[in-house]
Design an enzyme around this catalytic site. Structure first.
Site, mmCIF file in Angstrom:
data_model
loop_
_atom_site.group_PDB
_atom_site.id
_atom_site.type_symbol
_atom_site.label_atom_id
_atom_site.label_comp_id
_atom_site.label_asym_id
_atom_site.label_seq_id
_atom_site.Cartn_x
_atom_site.Cartn_y
_atom_site.Cartn_z
ATOM 1 N N CYS A 191 0.841 -0.903 0.181
ATOM 2 C CA CYS A 191 0.015 0.060 0.009
ATOM 3 C C CYS A 191 0.873 1.253 0.223
ATOM 4 O O CYS A 191 1.883 1.286 0.743
ATOM 5 C CB CYS A 191 -1.001 -0.112 1.246
ATOM 6 S SG CYS A 191 -2.201 -1.344 1.200
ATOM 7 N N SER A 466 -2.306 0.710 12.445
ATOM 8 C CA SER A 466 -1.625 0.506 11.200
ATOM 9 C C SER A 466 -0.840 1.646 11.045
ATOM 10 O O SER A 466 -1.000 2.845 11.760
ATOM 11 C CB SER A 466 -3.119 0.697 10.191
ATOM 12 O OG SER A 466 -2.407 0.945 8.850
#
Length: 551
Positions: A191, A466
Site C-alpha cells: 500500500c 496501522s
C-alpha cells in the site's frame, strides 16, 4: 559448503536421487544451493506479482554460478484482515514466518538465501529468520503500489478507511465511496503510503540488507526486475566473501534504521519489529533509546498518512539513499552492506531531487523525529505514537476517558456518535496476550478522522495501529491490561493527560488508587482457548520488548 551435507558422498546417493527428480544436473549439484524465500500469494496485493520477482532473482543466481530453489512462506494482508477476528493473526504470523524460514533453510541445508517479502509482518519475520540463521542473505522487496487518483488528488487504502467515517458523518455519499473504492488501489504492490510494509522495506534498505532502491522503486517499474536480478547475483558475492546478516545488522545499523525511521515518520509498528530483530540478533535495545534518537533526528519527509506524498514520490526524490545522505551527520558510517560497498560509497551518488519531498536537515518539518515513546503512570514501560501524523493542537491533550474492553465495542460507540470532542478513547485487552495478537486499529482511528474528531479526540490502547493511522493515537501501552498494567485500572471519566513533546502519558490517579483498583479485578481469562493463538498468548512477551517469544 553447507549444502555438501545433502549432496556429497556415497551415503548421500538417496539425497542426490531426490534432487535429480527435481531436474538437477551434475552441474547444478556441484554449485551452491541458494534458497529463494518467496512470500507469493494470490490474496495479498503486495505479493500477487512476487513470482515475477522470484524468476528474476533465480536468473541472477544462475548467471553467477548458483543453483536456486524457490520455497515459500505464509503472509497476511493487514488491510483485508482489518476490523475482524482475522487481525488477531497478523502480528502472530511474524513468528510463524521466522520459524518456517528457519525450518526450510536448515532442513535443506541452503548455502545462502534471497528473501522476497513485501508486506507488514513478512518483512520483519524474514529479517528475524535471517539473523537467527546467520548465513549469507539478501532482501529484494516486491515494491510499493502506485497511488490511486480521484478528482485530481492522490489516494491510497487509508483514503477508503477515512471515507467510511465521512459517510457515517454524512459528509460523503455512498455513491462517492463506491467511486473511491474502485480507484484507490490501482494495482500490485505494498500500500502506497508510509505505512508498515513500506516503512519496513525502507528500513531493510537502511539496515543494509537490501540494495539501494529496494524500498521505494514501484512494484510495476521495470527497474525492480533489474534490481531483483542483481540481488540474485549479489548473494553469490556475499557467499564467496562469507558476509552474513549479523555482520550487517549490528547495534550501529539498528540505530541507523531508527534514524531513517524518524526522518520518514514511519509506522509505529517499526518499533515492535526493529526491537524484535535486534532481540534475535542479540542486540540490547530499549524504548528509552528510541527517544534519544528521535531527539537528534529531524523529520525530513512527510508522506501519507502524515502528508499528501506517496512512496513513488519518495523514489523520484532520490529514495532512501537521498534521505540517508541528508541525515549523514547523525548516521553511523563505514558499516557493511549487502551491496559490498561501504555506506559512504553507497551514498556518494545519492542526490535529493525534490526538496519538498525530502527536506534538508536545516529546514525539516520538525526538529525531532516522527515517532515518540511516551512514559508515565499509565504506561510505565512505554507507549508509542506517530507524532508526525498528530495535529499540532493535539500534541498536548487532557480529557476524560471513555473505556472499552475491545476494539469492536469502541467502533460501535464511535459509529453511534457516543464519542464527544475532548474525550480520550481507551481500548484495552487488545495487547499481545490480551487480544491475543495485538490487533491493528485502523478502523476506529479512521472513523474518528473521517468524522472530524481526530483533532479533538485522542485514542490510547495496549493494542497497536496501522501505519496508515493518523491523529493522537497512542499504542503499545505497556504493561498491557491482560498483564495487570495500569490501563486495566481505568474507568470512564478518569482524567488522562497526554504530553507528546514531553514524552509523557499519565492518568490523574494516585499510585495507591491504581493498585487498589487493580487488586479488585478478576484474574484475566484468555479469550482464545485453542489453536495457535492460545499457544502464542502463552509465550509472547510485552510490546515494550517487541512482542517476541520469550526464550
Amino acid at each position: 559448503m553447507r549444502s555438501d551435507i545433502v549432496k556429497r558422498g556415497v551415503e548421500r546417493a538417496p539425497h542426490r536421487s531426490l534432487l535429480r527428480s527435481l531436474g538437477c544436473t551434475d552441474r547444478d549439484l556441484d554449485q551452491p544451493f541458494i534458497g529463494i524465500v518467496n512470500s507469493f500469494s494470490e490474496i495479498v496485493p503486495g505479493h500477487i506479482h512476487l513470482n515475477v520477482i522470484a524468476d528474476a532473482v533465480k536468473g541472477g543466481v544462475r548467471s553467477a554460478g548458483g543453483t536456486p530453489f524457490e520455497v515459500n512462506t505464509i503472509g497476511v494482508c493487514d488491510g483485508i484482515a482489518m476490523g475482524h477476528e482475522g487481525m488477531k493473526y497478523s502480528l502472530p504470523s511474524r513468528e510463524l514466518i521466522a520459524d518456517s524460514v528457519e525450518i526450510v533453510a536448515q532442513a535443506h541445508a541452503f548455502d545462502a538465501l534471497v528473501f522476497i517479502p513485501n508486506c507488514d509482518k513478512i518483512v520483519p519475520g524474514m529479517l528475524m529468520a535471517a539473523v537467527r540463521l546467520n548465513i549469507p542473505a539478501i532482501f529484494i522487496s516486491g515494491g510499493p503500489m502506485l497511488a490511486g487518483r480521484w478528482q485530481g488528488r492522490s489516494l491510497d487504502v487509508n483514503s477508503i478507511f477515512t471515507a467510511v467515517g465521512k459517510v457515517a458523518a454524512g459528509e460523503m455519499s455512498e455513491e462517492e465511496l463506491d467511486e473511491l473504492e474502485r480507484v484507490a488501489c490501482p494495482g500490485c504492490g505494498s500500500c502506497s503510503g508510509m505505512f508498515t510494509a513500506n516503512t519496513m522495506n525502507c528500513l531493510t534498505e537502511a539496515l543494509g540488507m537490501s540494495l539501494p532502491g529496494s524500498g521505494t522503486i514501484p512494484a510495476v517499474d521495470a527497474r525492480r526486475i533489474g534490481l531483483a536480478r542483481e540481488a540474485g547475483r549479489q548473494v553469490m558475492e556475499l557467499l564467496a566473501k562469507g558476509i552474513c546478516p549479523c555482520d550487517i545488522i549490528t547495534q550501529e545499523a539498528v540505530e541507523n534504521a531508527f534514524v531513517v525511521d524518524m526522518a520518514l515518520g514511519g509506522s509505529t509498528n517499526s518499533v515492535l519489529h526493529l526491537m524484535a530483530i535486534a532481540y534475535e540478533a542479540g542486540i540490547e535495545f530499549t524504548l528509552s533509546e528510541i527517544n534519544k534518537i528521535s531527539e537528534k533526528t529531524p523529520h525530513l519527509s512527510k508522506l501519507s498518512p502524515a502528508g499528501d506524498y506517496h512512496i513513488e514520490d519518495l523514489d523520484l526524490a532520490g529514495g532512501i539513499p537521498a534521505v540517508m545522505k541528508e541525515a549523514k551527520s547523525i548516521l553511523n558510517m563505514g558499516l557493511k552492506r549487502v551491496s559490498g560497498k561501504s555506506l559512504d560509497d553507497e551514498l556518494s551518488a545519492a542526490k535529493v531531487r525534490n526538496k519538498e519531498v525530502i527536506r534538508s536537515i536545516s529546514q525539516p518539518h520538525s526538529p525531532t523525529g516522527g515517532l515518540t515513546v511516551l512514559f508515565g503512570n499509565l504506561a510505565p514501560e512505554g507507549g508509542v505514537v506517530k507524532s508526525a501524523a498528530v495535529s499540532p493542537q493535539m500534541l498536548t491533550h487532557e480529557g476524560a476517558a471513555r473505556v472499552f474492553d475491545s476494539e469492536d465495542k469502541a467502533t460501535q460507540a464511535i459509529l453511534g456518535g457516543a464519542i464527544k470532542p475532548g474525550q480520550v478513547v481507551v481500548i484495552r485487552y487488545e495487547g499481545p496476550k490480551g487480544g491475543p495478537g495485538m490487533r491493528e486499529m485502523l478502523g476506529p482511528t479512521s472513523l474518528l478522522s473521517g468524522m472530524g474528531l481526530d483533532e479533538s479526540v485522542a485514542l490510547i490502547t495496549d493494542g497497536r495501529f496501522s501505519g496508515a493511522t493518523k491523529g493522537a493515537a497512542i499504542g503499545h501501552v505497556s504493561p498491557e491490561a491482560a498483564s495487570g498494567g495500569p490501563i486495566a485500572a481505568l474507568r470512564d471519566g478518569d482524567k488522562i493527560v497526554i504530553d507528546i513533546p514531553g514524552n509523557k502519558i499519565d492518568v490523574e490517579l494516585t499510585e495507591e488508587e491504581i493498585r487498589r483498583r487493580l487488586s479488585q479485578l478478576p484474574e484475566f481469562e484468555p479469550k482464545i482457548k485453542t489453536g495457535y493463538l492460545r499457544r502464542y498468548a502463552e509465550r509472547v512477551s510485552s510490546a515494550s520488548r517487541g512482542a517476541v517469544f520469550e526464550r
